[in-house]
Design an enzyme around this catalytic site. Structure first.
Site, short mmCIF file in Angstrom:
data_model
loop_
_atom_site.label_atom_id
_atom_site.label_comp_id
_atom_site.label_asym_id
_atom_site.label_seq_id
_atom_site.Cartn_x
_atom_site.Cartn_y
_atom_site.Cartn_z
CE LYS A 219 -4.32 -1.74 2.04
NZ LYS A 219 -5.02 -2.24 0.93
CE LYS B 279 -5.10 -11.28 -1.68
NZ LYS B 279 -6.07 -11.82 -0.76
CE LYS C 235 -13.13 -10.16 2.16
NZ LYS C 235 -11.74 -10.04 2.62
N1 AQP Z 1 -7.50 -14.81 -3.95
C1 AQP Z 1 -7.40 -15.66 -2.94
N2 AQP Z 1 -7.04 -16.94 -3.17
C2 AQP Z 1 -6.94 -17.82 -2.13
N3 AQP Z 1 -7.18 -17.49 -0.84
C3 AQP Z 1 -7.55 -16.23 -0.58
N4 AQP Z 1 -7.87 -15.60 0.56
C4 AQP Z 1 -8.18 -14.30 0.29
N5 AQP Z 1 -8.07 -14.08 -1.04
C5 AQP Z 1 -7.68 -15.25 -1.61
C6 AQP Z 1 -7.86 -16.24 1.86
O1 AQP Z 1 -9.10 -16.01 2.51
C7 AQP Z 1 -8.87 -15.86 3.91
C8 AQP Z 1 -9.52 -14.61 4.39
O2 AQP Z 1 -8.86 -13.49 3.80
P1 AQP Z 1 -9.31 -12.04 4.18
O3 AQP Z 1 -10.55 -11.74 3.44
O4 AQP Z 1 -9.38 -11.91 5.64
O5 AQP Z 1 -8.11 -11.14 3.73
P2 AQP Z 1 -7.44 -10.88 2.35
O6 AQP Z 1 -6.53 -12.00 2.01
O7 AQP Z 1 -6.81 -9.53 2.45
O8 AQP Z 1 -8.65 -10.86 1.33
P3 AQP Z 1 -8.96 -9.82 0.19
O9 AQP Z 1 -10.16 -10.28 -0.53
O10 AQP Z 1 -7.73 -9.54 -0.63
O11 AQP Z 1 -9.38 -8.53 1.02
P4 AQP Z 1 -9.02 -7.03 0.78
O12 AQP Z 1 -9.34 -6.70 -0.65
O13 AQP Z 1 -9.89 -6.28 1.75
O14 AQP Z 1 -7.55 -6.88 1.13
C9 AQP Z 1 -7.36 -15.88 4.15
O15 AQP Z 1 -6.98 -17.16 4.58
C10 AQP Z 1 -6.82 -15.57 2.78
O16 AQP Z 1 -5.54 -16.12 2.60
#
Ligand code: AQP
Length: 330
Positions: free
Chosen positions: A111, A193, A196
């Site tokens: 970030k 990746k 969200k």
């Molecule tokens: N793309 C992905 N592929 C596999 N695993 C994933 N996880 C998240 N994205 C993927 C796994 O889901 C669990 C919860 O993740 P999280 O939602 O708490 O955090 P994150 O990894 O930061 O998810 P996002 O969607 O990328 O959120 P934002 O956009 O808000 O930063 C974890 O076990 C994660 O590994």
């Protein structure tokens, strides 16, 4: 019974990456382990949230835990803020985390590198809170996607640091990263990746996406001009990502089998099969989600989950505070 813990932060609607990389494993493990599956509502406010949207996302997140197959009779599902020891141990962990360690954490670094302004202190120290989330419960394993492995490594370092300094306080947990689907990539840009916070909304399949919309996203996924369904994440990232999705949704079918089925066939046919598998899974989840929303299951699950979690977490926090000399013995 061995323990396992994991959480998801409700910063938006849950997506297929969350399901494949995390939720489906929580469901598999709940029979074998005592599972703690929480909704990380402290972590999600490390970036600005609209309060109304957040409330909806929280409820949806619990409903989706249940809709994906988590069973409150087997797994402890709870809201992070319902167990106050998370914030309290989080602060203690923060006081034992070096700034050099936090500076190395990729999420904050990324970030910063993107020049994002007004990043919060909470975002910077979030790995310390995550260590507390985990260590409160002495889990043996922490199932995570590839992106979270670094945080579990820091948690292990902190557990060892505390144990060396204050005596045997914490179990040192192991990260559990699945072989298939640990990093599902964006459909519109397979170098990123699936997240969200996907700005275009095209690369991310949300679990509550309308089925037609989800199918369209798969059918327009970025691929390549090799005309060969072959698993090669480096040279064919888009196709390999779709193969990971298909394999994960069909009992981890070996990549060789998928390659053989689509040998000599066009990408259109392959994408249709991926879209069928995705839509079948979304339909199953959404049907159950609608049942869950109209029942009292969410509140019952959160109450019983928090009760069990508080019991364990309070005991651990008291032990830590005592070991650190933070309490007056009365
Ligand atoms: N793309 C992905 N592929 C596999 N695993 C994933 N996880 C998240 N994205 C993927 C796994 O889901 C669990 C919860 O993740 P999280 O939602 O708490 O955090 P994150 O990894 O930061 O998810 P996002 O969607 O990328 O959120 P934002 O956009 O808000 O930063 C974890 O076990 C994660 O590994």
């Amino acid at each position: 019974m061995k323990r396992m813990l994991s959480g998801i932060k409700p910063t938006g609607q849950l997506h297929l990456g969350n399901y494949i990389g995390a939720l489906r494993h929580f469901v598999e493990y709940q029979d074998e382990y005592e599972m703690f599956a929480f909704i990380a509502n402290l972590h999600c406010i490390t970036v600005p949230q609209d309060p109304k949207e957040l409330q909806t996302n929280l409820r949806d997140c619990v409903a989706l835990y249940l809709a994906c197959g988590l069973d409150p009779a087997k797994a402890n599902i709870f809201l992070q803020t319902d167990v106050r020891a998370h914030a309290q141990l989080g602060y203690i962990m923060c006081c034992h985390t070096y700034m050099g360690e936090l500076n190395r954490m990729t999420q904050f670094k990324d970030k910063m590198a993107h020049g994002e302004k007004n990043l919060s202190g909470g975002l910077y120290t979030y790995p310390s809170l995550m260590a507390a989330d985990i260590l409160l419960y002495d889990p043996d394993y922490v199932p995570v996607g590839e992106d979270q492995k670094q945080h579990v490594e820091l948690t292990r370092d902190l557990a060892i640091r505390f144990n060396n300094r204050y005596g045997d306080l914490f179990k040192v947990p192991e990260p559990l990263v699945a072989k298939v689907g640990a990093r599902i990539m964006s459909l519109s840009d397979p170098s990123k990746k699936m997240s969200k916070s996907d700005e275009t909304n095209k690369g991310c399949i949300y679990l509550l996406d309308d089925l037609k919309k989800a199918r369209k996203k798969v059918m327009s996924a970025v691929t390549d001009n090799c005309a060969n369904v072959h698993f090669d994440p480096e040279n064919q990232p888009g196709i390999s990502n779709l193969m990971q999705i298909l394999s994960s949704l069909s009992d981890e079918r070996p990549m060789g089998e998928i390659e053989a089925e689509f040998a000599g066939k066009g990408y259109g046919e392959f994408k249709r099969s991926v879209a069928d598998a995705v839509c079948a899974k979304l339909e199953e989840i959404q049907t159950r989600y609608n049942e869950v929303l109209s029942s009292g299951e969410i509140d019952r699950a959160l109450n019983s989950g928090a009760e069990r979690a508080n019991l364990i977490a309070d005991e651990k926090l008291a032990k830590v505070q005592k070991a650190l000399g933070m309490e007056i013995i009365r």
